[in-house]
Design a protein around this motif. Sequence first.
Motif, PDB file in Angstrom:
ATOM      1  N   VAL A  64       0.880  -1.184  -0.112  1.00  0.00           N
ATOM      2  CA  VAL A  64       0.082  -0.122  -0.144  1.00  0.00           C
ATOM      3  C   VAL A  64       0.829   1.255   0.012  1.00  0.00           C
ATOM      4  CG1 VAL A  64      -1.698   1.097   1.294  1.00  0.00           C
ATOM      5  CG2 VAL A  64      -2.038  -0.990   1.253  1.00  0.00           C
ATOM      6  N   TRP A  65       1.845   1.294   0.916  1.00  0.00           N
ATOM      7  CA  TRP A  65       2.786   2.336   0.993  1.00  0.00           C
ATOM      8  C   TRP A  65       3.524   2.595  -0.660  1.00  0.00           C
ATOM      9  CZ3 TRP A  65       3.045   6.234   3.978  1.00  0.00           C
ATOM     10  CH2 TRP A  65       2.443   6.088   5.397  1.00  0.00           C
ATOM     11  N   THR A  66       4.092   1.471  -1.096  1.00  0.00           N
ATOM     12  CA  THR A  66       4.767   1.503  -2.420  1.00  0.00           C
ATOM     13  C   THR A  66       3.928   1.993  -3.417  1.00  0.00           C
ATOM     14  OG1 THR A  66       5.945  -0.219  -1.832  1.00  0.00           O
ATOM     15  CG2 THR A  66       6.063   0.096  -4.098  1.00  0.00           C
ATOM     16  N   VAL A  67       2.675   1.720  -3.644  1.00  0.00           N
ATOM     17  CA  VAL A  67       1.687   2.396  -4.653  1.00  0.00           C
ATOM     18  C   VAL A  67       1.378   3.543  -4.232  1.00  0.00           C
ATOM     19  CG1 VAL A  67      -0.705   2.119  -5.439  1.00  0.00           C
ATOM     20  CG2 VAL A  67       0.497   0.122  -5.243  1.00  0.00           C
ATOM     21  N   PHE A  68       1.238   4.071  -3.117  1.00  0.00           N
ATOM     22  CA  PHE A  68       0.877   5.361  -2.751  1.00  0.00           C
ATOM     23  C   PHE A  68       2.072   6.268  -2.755  1.00  0.00           C
ATOM     24  CE2 PHE A  68       0.974   8.822   0.398  1.00  0.00           C
ATOM     25  CZ  PHE A  68      -0.148   9.561   0.192  1.00  0.00           C
ATOM     26  N   LEU A  69       3.300   6.089  -2.436  1.00  0.00           N
ATOM     27  CA  LEU A  69       4.290   6.818  -2.967  1.00  0.00           C
ATOM     28  C   LEU A  69       4.690   7.072  -4.336  1.00  0.00           C
ATOM     29  CD1 LEU A  69       6.984   5.596  -0.245  1.00  0.00           C
ATOM     30  CD2 LEU A  69       5.415   7.785  -0.174  1.00  0.00           C
ATOM     31  N   SER A  91       1.996   9.315  -5.606  1.00  0.00           N
ATOM     32  CA  SER A  91       2.201  10.698  -5.101  1.00  0.00           C
ATOM     33  C   SER A  91       3.363  11.408  -6.021  1.00  0.00           C
ATOM     34  CB  SER A  91       2.673  10.615  -3.579  1.00  0.00           C
ATOM     35  OG  SER A  91       1.448  10.198  -2.944  1.00  0.00           O
ATOM     36  N   LEU A  92       4.529  10.602  -6.213  1.00  0.00           N
ATOM     37  CA  LEU A  92       5.681  11.206  -6.829  1.00  0.00           C
ATOM     38  C   LEU A  92       5.084  11.593  -8.281  1.00  0.00           C
ATOM     39  CD1 LEU A  92       8.621  11.575  -7.081  1.00  0.00           C
ATOM     40  CD2 LEU A  92       8.870   9.277  -7.859  1.00  0.00           C
ATOM     41  N   ASN A  93       4.339  10.812  -8.754  1.00  0.00           N
ATOM     42  CA  ASN A  93       3.820  10.963 -10.463  1.00  0.00           C
ATOM     43  C   ASN A  93       3.031  12.190 -10.303  1.00  0.00           C
ATOM     44  OD1 ASN A  93       4.993   8.777 -11.372  1.00  0.00           O
ATOM     45  ND2 ASN A  93       3.281   7.561 -11.406  1.00  0.00           N
ATOM     46  N   LYS A  94       2.254  12.583  -9.209  1.00  0.00           N
ATOM     47  CA  LYS A  94       1.458  14.021  -9.114  1.00  0.00           C
ATOM     48  C   LYS A  94       2.651  14.922  -8.974  1.00  0.00           C
ATOM     49  CE  LYS A  94      -2.855  12.066  -7.157  1.00  0.00           C
ATOM     50  NZ  LYS A  94      -3.503  11.871  -5.768  1.00  0.00           N
ATOM     51  N   VAL A  95       3.345  15.026  -8.183  1.00  0.00           N
ATOM     52  CA  VAL A  95       4.168  16.024  -7.950  1.00  0.00           C
ATOM     53  C   VAL A  95       5.117  16.117  -9.114  1.00  0.00           C
ATOM     54  CG1 VAL A  95       6.399  16.389  -6.979  1.00  0.00           C
ATOM     55  CG2 VAL A  95       4.793  15.619  -5.325  1.00  0.00           C
ATOM     56  N   LEU A  96       5.573  15.041 -10.023  1.00  0.00           N
ATOM     57  CA  LEU A  96       6.399  15.531 -11.220  1.00  0.00           C
ATOM     58  C   LEU A  96       5.583  16.073 -12.228  1.00  0.00           C
ATOM     59  CD1 LEU A  96       8.592  12.309 -11.388  1.00  0.00           C
ATOM     60  CD2 LEU A  96       9.151  14.445 -10.914  1.00  0.00           C
ATOM     61  N   LEU A  97       4.038  15.575 -12.336  1.00  0.00           N
ATOM     62  CA  LEU A  97       3.354  16.149 -13.096  1.00  0.00           C
ATOM     63  C   LEU A  97       2.880  17.386 -13.026  1.00  0.00           C
ATOM     64  CD1 LEU A  97       1.233  15.446 -15.733  1.00  0.00           C
ATOM     65  CD2 LEU A  97      -0.367  14.802 -14.000  1.00  0.00           C
ATOM     66  N   ASN A  98       2.573  17.882 -11.753  1.00  0.00           N
ATOM     67  CA  ASN A  98       2.578  19.153 -11.372  1.00  0.00           C
ATOM     68  C   ASN A  98       3.636  20.469 -11.467  1.00  0.00           C
ATOM     69  OD1 ASN A  98      -0.226  18.856 -10.615  1.00  0.00           O
ATOM     70  ND2 ASN A  98       0.362  18.478  -8.652  1.00  0.00           N
ATOM     71  N   PHE A  99       4.970  19.629 -11.612  1.00  0.00           N
ATOM     72  CA  PHE A  99       6.031  20.356 -11.522  1.00  0.00           C
ATOM     73  C   PHE A  99       6.222  20.872 -12.956  1.00  0.00           C
ATOM     74  CE2 PHE A  99      10.474  20.340 -12.577  1.00  0.00           C
ATOM     75  CZ  PHE A  99      11.160  21.495 -12.095  1.00  0.00           C
TER      76      PHE A  99
END
Length: 128
Positions: A103-108, A111-119
């Motif tokens: 669950v942590w792995t998928v969440f991270l 989350s990383l994909n969202k951060v990179l996309l927004n960046f």
Amino acid sequence: MAGRLPPRHNWVQAEEILLISVLKSMVESRLWTTGSGHFRPGYLRYLKRIIDNDFPDAAIEEWHIEAKIKKWRRTCFIIVNLLDHPRFEWNASQNMVVAEDDVWTVFLQVSLNKVLLNFFKNQTIICS
């Protein structure tokens, strides 16, 4: 010296407990809060005065108190957001959010994909 950051304060547990206790009493008394849930002007000065009475040698300034409250708010926001996701739970005996490793792995990853996309979405691309 201009441009130098003021020294940080390393809070000890007794100072944090006092700060939390006073903040709770200020909220409960409703004398220090507005209708919108914010503290009234002067609340940092009031907190500093109380902390100075109990810890006169701590050299805690108003901005130390404000920084500690902001840190607690950010931490609370993170915890609340984690608990909004299914399969994350609060472990009261350990005082932490728990979930299975997968669950942590998928969440991270998400989350990383969202951060990179927004960046990259907010970047101006200059090409010749």
